[in-house]
Design an enzyme around this catalytic site. Structure first.
Site, PDB file in Angstrom:
ATOM      1  N   SER A 107       0.875  -1.180  -0.017  1.00  0.00           N
ATOM      2  CA  SER A 107      -0.094  -0.057  -0.175  1.00  0.00           C
ATOM      3  C   SER A 107       1.064   1.115  -0.024  1.00  0.00           C
ATOM      4  CB  SER A 107      -0.840   0.027   0.997  1.00  0.00           C
ATOM      5  OG  SER A 107      -1.549   1.241   1.305  1.00  0.00           O
ATOM      6  N   VAL A 108       0.722   2.292  -0.969  1.00  0.00           N
ATOM      7  CA  VAL A 108       1.717   3.087  -1.166  1.00  0.00           C
ATOM      8  C   VAL A 108       1.137   4.173  -0.290  1.00  0.00           C
ATOM      9  CG1 VAL A 108       2.130   5.335  -2.711  1.00  0.00           C
ATOM     10  CG2 VAL A 108       2.143   2.788  -3.730  1.00  0.00           C
ATOM     11  N   ARG A 109       0.012   4.513   0.201  1.00  0.00           N
ATOM     12  CA  ARG A 109      -0.647   5.393   1.077  1.00  0.00           C
ATOM     13  C   ARG A 109      -0.203   4.962   2.593  1.00  0.00           C
ATOM     14  NH1 ARG A 109      -5.502   4.489  -2.140  1.00  0.00           N
ATOM     15  NH2 ARG A 109      -5.291   6.228  -3.963  1.00  0.00           N
ATOM     16  N   LYS A 188      -9.701   3.247  10.338  1.00  0.00           N
ATOM     17  CA  LYS A 188      -8.733   2.041  10.712  1.00  0.00           C
ATOM     18  C   LYS A 188      -9.038   1.996  12.075  1.00  0.00           C
ATOM     19  CE  LYS A 188      -5.019   0.614   8.246  1.00  0.00           C
ATOM     20  NZ  LYS A 188      -4.075   0.250   7.926  1.00  0.00           N
ATOM     21  N   LYS A 223      -5.999  -8.648   7.920  1.00  0.00           N
ATOM     22  CA  LYS A 223      -4.468  -8.295   8.364  1.00  0.00           C
ATOM     23  C   LYS A 223      -4.534  -7.885   9.622  1.00  0.00           C
ATOM     24  CE  LYS A 223      -3.181  -6.628   3.803  1.00  0.00           C
ATOM     25  NZ  LYS A 223      -2.400  -5.605   2.967  1.00  0.00           N
ATOM     26  N   HIS A 225      -6.464  -5.833  11.518  1.00  0.00           N
ATOM     27  CA  HIS A 225      -7.037  -4.547  12.064  1.00  0.00           C
ATOM     28  C   HIS A 225      -8.441  -4.506  11.296  1.00  0.00           C
ATOM     29  CE1 HIS A 225      -4.715  -3.360   8.288  1.00  0.00           C
ATOM     30  NE2 HIS A 225      -5.969  -2.889   7.980  1.00  0.00           N
ATOM     31  N   ARG A 227     -11.669  -2.052   9.464  1.00  0.00           N
ATOM     32  CA  ARG A 227     -11.723  -0.650   8.637  1.00  0.00           C
ATOM     33  C   ARG A 227     -13.198  -0.398   8.742  1.00  0.00           C
ATOM     34  NH1 ARG A 227      -8.027   0.756   4.296  1.00  0.00           N
ATOM     35  NH2 ARG A 227      -6.247  -0.366   4.855  1.00  0.00           N
TER      36      ARG A 227
END
EC number: 3.6.4.-
Length: 317
Positions: A107-109, A188, A223, A225, A227
């Site tokens: 994930s780039v963000r 998140k 994963k 967590h 959302r």
């Protein structure tokens, strides 16, 4: 999302690899180059500016013909690439591992948020290099540990108790791959520690979600967590989660998809992910997102009386 090979390349030193970040001019050169089909998966030598990513990843970068890619000419691209290299160079990557490491889609963000945490002198990641590198290794899928509050990508904290922290994601303000939809709102939830949670703390979170975020669905990408997303974006999340799950299953060595606590997760999403884990098709699984589910009996007696009706939030309206 982008492969790690979009940010850096490996250089063999003795029996392991050192990773070196790309510079923007080398990438720009690669984007203009004519490359034979047989060489599309090889790192490109720009001659003047050094090594560039394999041309097969051209679509990962923002160009005149593709506005959906990364803004690779920003200072943030360099910061993210350097951070990835720091993390990879802190571990030993051998010749048998290097291809698998660089093919990881990340994930780039998430990585940009870790850079922002690193630069914030009030943040624990500013003060602890070990914790920073641990956070990056989790983000790039090189650690089996889950993302906890200390190692989370960060954002604006909107709720916290002894067990959970809820973050409002700040992707609208990003440089590298900003969300362009100004109506984007997403949260998140991370666990403060990876350990068994008390019923009272879970109850506090469910009450908060039920009354303050009643226009949102609570889902998981498996994963570790949660959302909290708009119902209108659930189908899009389902497509991404299913594609990632199938890709990981195909490549082997995947981390177990974590369904998390059924009492917190939106009922339809729990059904979707359970069906996905059983090996059903995307079409079969997605039908469960739009199916009317039988309401579960309240797992926590008295929860509905924790807040008065006039306290119901207007968030998301």
């Amino acid at each position: 999302m982008a492969e790690l090979a979009c940010f850096c390349y490996p250089h063999l030193e003795n029996d392991s690899y050192k990773f070196i970040p790309f510079n923007s001019l080398a990438i720009k050169c690669m984007l203009t180059a004519k490359v034979d089909k047989k060489d599309q998966d090889k790192f490109y030598n720009s001659i003047i500016y050094g090594i560039a990513p394999p041309p097969q990843f051209k679509k990962r970068y923002n160009t005149n013909d593709n506005s959906r890619g990364m803004n690779y000419e920003t200072s943030m691209f360099n910061k993210v690439a350097v951070l990835i290299c720091e993390a990879l160079n802190s571990i030993k990557v051998t010749q048998s591992d290097v291809a698998n490491v660089l093919s990881k889609v990340v994930s780039v963000r998430h990585l940009e948020n870790l850079v922002l945490r690193r630069e914030n002198h009030q943040d624990v990641l500013f003060h602890s290099r070990d914790l920073l590198l641990k956070s990056v290794l989790i983000a790039i899928g090189h650690s089996k540990e889950i993302e906890t509050t200390a190692t989370a990508e960060g954002g604006e904290i909107v709720f916290q108790n002894a067990a959970f922290t809820m973050w409002k994601l700040t992707y609208l303000e990003h440089e590298l791959m900003p969300i362009l939809d100004q109506n984007f709102v997403e949260y998140k939830i991370t666990v403060n520690e990876d350990k068994p949670l008390s019923e009272s703390h879970i109850k506090e979170l469910i009450a908060e979600l039920r009354w303050q975020y009643n226009k949102f669905a609570v889902i998981t990408h498996g994963k570790g967590h949660y959302r909290v997303v708009k119902y209108s974006s659930v189908a899009n999340h389902a497509d991404r989660v299913y594609a990632t799950f199938k890709s990981n299953s195909k490549n082997g060595g995947m981390i177990e998809f974590n369904l998390l606590d059924q009492r917190i997760i939106w009922q339809n999403w729990y059904a979707f992910t359970s069906s996905m884990k059983q090996g059903n098709t995307l079409e079969t699984c997605k039908k469960l997102l739009f199916q009317k589910m039988k309401r579960e009996s309240n797992p926590f007696k008295g929860l509905s009386t924790d807040r008065k009706m006039d306290e119901v939030s207007q968030i998301g309206i």
